[in-house]
Design a protein around this motif. Structure first.
Motif, short mmCIF file in Angstrom:
data_model
loop_
_atom_site.label_atom_id
_atom_site.label_comp_id
_atom_site.label_asym_id
_atom_site.label_seq_id
_atom_site.Cartn_x
_atom_site.Cartn_y
_atom_site.Cartn_z
N GLY A 1 0.82 -1.21 0.00
CA GLY A 1 0.00 0.00 0.00
C GLY A 1 0.85 1.26 0.00
O GLY A 1 1.85 1.36 -0.72
N ASP A 2 0.48 2.22 0.85
CA ASP A 2 1.22 3.48 0.92
C ASP A 2 2.64 3.29 1.46
O ASP A 2 3.49 4.17 1.27
CB ASP A 2 0.48 4.48 1.81
CG ASP A 2 -0.76 5.05 1.15
OD1 ASP A 2 -0.77 5.16 -0.09
OD2 ASP A 2 -1.73 5.36 1.87
N MET A 3 2.89 2.16 2.11
CA MET A 3 4.23 1.91 2.64
C MET A 3 5.27 1.94 1.53
O MET A 3 6.43 2.30 1.77
CB MET A 3 4.25 0.55 3.35
CG MET A 3 5.55 0.21 4.04
SD MET A 3 5.84 1.27 5.48
CE MET A 3 7.46 0.71 6.00
N ALA A 4 4.88 1.59 0.31
CA ALA A 4 5.82 1.60 -0.81
C ALA A 4 6.41 2.98 -1.05
O ALA A 4 7.57 3.12 -1.43
CB ALA A 4 5.13 1.08 -2.07
N TRP A 5 5.62 4.03 -0.82
CA TRP A 5 6.11 5.41 -0.99
C TRP A 5 7.28 5.67 -0.05
O TRP A 5 8.27 6.29 -0.44
CB TRP A 5 4.96 6.39 -0.72
CG TRP A 5 5.27 7.83 -0.99
CD1 TRP A 5 5.10 8.51 -2.16
CD2 TRP A 5 5.78 8.78 -0.03
NE1 TRP A 5 5.47 9.83 -1.99
CE2 TRP A 5 5.89 10.03 -0.70
CE3 TRP A 5 6.15 8.71 1.31
CZ2 TRP A 5 6.34 11.18 -0.07
CZ3 TRP A 5 6.61 9.86 1.94
CH2 TRP A 5 6.71 11.06 1.25
N TYR A 6 7.18 5.18 1.18
CA TYR A 6 8.23 5.39 2.16
C TYR A 6 9.45 4.50 1.84
O TYR A 6 10.60 4.94 1.98
CB TYR A 6 7.70 5.10 3.57
CG TYR A 6 6.58 6.03 3.95
CD1 TYR A 6 6.82 7.24 4.58
CD2 TYR A 6 5.25 5.72 3.66
CE1 TYR A 6 5.80 8.12 4.92
CE2 TYR A 6 4.21 6.58 3.98
CZ TYR A 6 4.50 7.79 4.61
OH TYR A 6 3.47 8.66 4.93
N MET A 7 9.20 3.29 1.38
CA MET A 7 10.30 2.39 1.00
C MET A 7 11.08 2.95 -0.18
O MET A 7 12.31 2.83 -0.23
CB MET A 7 9.75 1.01 0.66
CG MET A 7 9.11 0.29 1.84
SD MET A 7 8.23 -1.22 1.36
CE MET A 7 9.61 -2.27 0.87
N ASP A 8 10.40 3.58 -1.12
CA ASP A 8 11.07 4.13 -2.30
C ASP A 8 12.08 5.21 -1.93
O ASP A 8 13.03 5.47 -2.68
CB ASP A 8 10.05 4.70 -3.28
CG ASP A 8 9.30 3.61 -4.03
OD1 ASP A 8 9.67 2.42 -3.88
OD2 ASP A 8 8.33 3.94 -4.75
N ALA A 9 11.88 5.85 -0.79
CA ALA A 9 12.84 6.86 -0.35
C ALA A 9 14.22 6.25 -0.12
O ALA A 9 15.24 6.95 -0.21
CB ALA A 9 12.35 7.54 0.93
N MET A 10 14.29 4.95 0.15
CA MET A 10 15.56 4.26 0.30
C MET A 10 15.95 3.49 -0.95
O MET A 10 17.13 3.38 -1.29
CB MET A 10 15.50 3.28 1.48
CG MET A 10 16.79 2.49 1.69
SD MET A 10 16.73 1.35 3.10
CE MET A 10 15.55 0.15 2.53
N LEU A 11 14.96 2.97 -1.67
CA LEU A 11 15.23 1.99 -2.73
C LEU A 11 15.25 2.57 -4.14
O LEU A 11 15.73 1.90 -5.06
CB LEU A 11 14.15 0.90 -2.67
CG LEU A 11 14.05 0.11 -1.36
CD1 LEU A 11 12.81 -0.78 -1.40
CD2 LEU A 11 15.31 -0.70 -1.13
N ASP A 12 14.76 3.78 -4.34
CA ASP A 12 14.56 4.29 -5.70
C ASP A 12 15.27 5.62 -5.93
O ASP A 12 14.69 6.58 -6.40
CB ASP A 12 13.05 4.45 -5.96
CG ASP A 12 12.74 4.72 -7.42
OD1 ASP A 12 13.53 4.29 -8.28
OD2 ASP A 12 11.71 5.38 -7.70
#
Length: 449
Positions: free
Chosen positions: A189-200
């Motif tokens: 869900g929205d957690m992906a937005w926060y993960m992308d701050a590290m991964l993308d």
């Protein structure tokens, strides 16, 4: 390498013949009264009871998406990495079609592991007990003295049990035993937005440096997972000596370090992330900070992520995968009973980083959150201390307080989903609410009976 985002179907069919396991072996407890979300209270027995722990393996770990590995650990067919899903040992490997697949690491004959190495490259997985051998597709391809078996014996029925769904997100590999799960992306869900701050950070993605570090701690796995989801509160107290060590000689930590302001994200799936918000948030390792192109990151990720979850912060993807963006630390809290966990930690860096920047990030991670890191040791001591006294009769009956930040949860208009103040237990409350709901919900393997 092929991403396995398409459903692969049910786990390998396992003949059971006339076997019928008594239902009493899997008695389930109604845990509704152990988590008081509205009151912000938690019953301490969730950390100590053996029957609850066995129920967790059935109803929390078996149905959930669990972190397995990083795609950088697989480059050619036959590359493999062995890990766990709950307490189930699994092999993650790249097959001949360059698909990442995962199998239960247990021979179908007597149950020994068919792969006893941590990682490597192979053509087949061969059990060292009686020599049954399985190929990269999990098929049984060699049985010593096969003539000794009856005509009804079919090798096609005795391949490795396959994890039915393996999917990747931004280089992270997850799997689930659930034959009909929601997709990994939907689960995040929205957690992906926060993960992308590290991964993308750029189109090249991330890679692993320095291997996988493993250590054992006395403490329940949830103590670690919830802290990484919700707890900035402990930093100034627990890590006071570490903050002093990182401060310039003879000086106290800067006030803006000690008195952080920020946000904490939580969601109904039990995911959580906390992070300071400041226009000058920076990577702690100076070599990494100097190399980073913050303007390019703002253009790619937006101002809110660069000022928030890009650097300092903490996060947990329910149930037991956590990460720290500032040093690229990934970790899994493998459960080993109600009183013990095994920590596995990776360091990831941007693939575009030159060697000296990668090395600076690796060393910074080791010094802070490696097994002997100045922060990591504080955390392990806290969890072990909490667990050590939890079995006392009176102690175990005293409720724990998760009330910080109650009522502060809201959509803040800048960060996706629901956020609260940085100093809050909101993600902790959401974590245990999700745990409670899964513990009270029959999983697919129960529904079929």
């Amino acid at each position: 390498m092929t991403s396995t985002n398409e459903p692969q179907g049910a786990a390998t069919t396992a003949p059971r013949g006339a076997l019928r396991r008594p239902a009493d072996l899997a008695r389930n407890i109604d845990v509704s009264g152990l988590v008081d979300t509205e009151g912000g209270l938690l019953d301490r027995v969730v950390f100590t009871d053996q029957q609850l722990y066995r129920q967790e393996l059935r109803r929390v770990f078996a149905p959930s998406w669990l972190f397995l590995a990083h795609t950088d650990q697989f480059h050619k067919p036959g590359d493999f990495f062995t890990t766990y899903m709950g307490e189930d040992p699994v092999i993650v490997t790249l097959d001949r079609d360059r698909r990442i697949r995962a199998y239960l690491n247990s021979c179908r004959h007597r149950g020994a592991r068919v792969c006893r190495a941590d990682s490597g490259t192979t053509r087949n997985f061969t059990c060292t007990y009686h020599g049954w051998s399985f190929n990269l597709d999990g098929a049984l391809v060699s049985v010593p003295n096969q003539d000794g078996y009856p005509e009804s014996f079919e090798t096609g029925e005795w391949g490795l049990v396959e994890v039915p769904h393996v999917e990747t997100y931004q280089g992270l590999v997850f799997g689930t035993w659930n034959p009909e799960p929601v997709s990994l992306r939907e689960s995040l869900g929205d957690m992906a937005w926060y993960m992308d701050a590290m991964l993308d950070h750029d189109d090249e993605g991330t890679v692993v440096v320095g291997g996988v570090h493993k250590w054992v701690l006395e403490g329940n796995w949830k103590l670690a997972a919830e802290q990484f989801a919700t707890d900035w509160y402990h930093v100034n107290m627990s890590h006071a000596s570490a903050l002093m060590a990182l401060a310039p000689a003879g000086k106290k930590p800067k006030d803006e370090v000690v008195h952080r302001t920020g946000r904490q994200y939580s969601d109904a799936n039990g995911n959580g992330a906390g992070f300071p918000v400041h226009p000058k948030n920076r990577f702690d390792a100076q070599t990494v900070h100097r190399w980073m192109d913050y303007d390019a990151l703002r253009a790619r990720l937006g101002e809110a992520r660069v000022e928030g979850p890009l650097t300092n912060g903490h996060a947990t993807v329910f149930p037991n995968f956590s990460y720290l963006p500032v040093n690229g630390s990934l970790r899994v809290w493998h459960p080993k009973g109600p009183d013990k966990m095994e920590v596995w930690a990776w360091t990831i860096v941007d693939k575009s980083m030159p060697p000296e920047v990668r090395e600076a990030q690796r060393l910074y991670n080791l010094r802070t959150f490696g097994p002997s890191g100045i922060f990591e040791q504080d955390d392990g001591e806290n969890w072990s201390e909490c667990q050590a006294i939890s079995h006392g009769f009176i102690t175990n009956n005293v409720a724990l307080n998760y009330q910080m930040g109650m009522g502060s949860e809201r959509a803040d208009g800048r960060h996706p989903g629901t956020t609260s103040e940085l100093y809050s237990d909101a993600a902790g409350r959401a974590f245990y609410t999700r745990w409670r709901d899964l513990m009270n919900t029959p999983a697919w393997h129960e529904e079929q009976k």
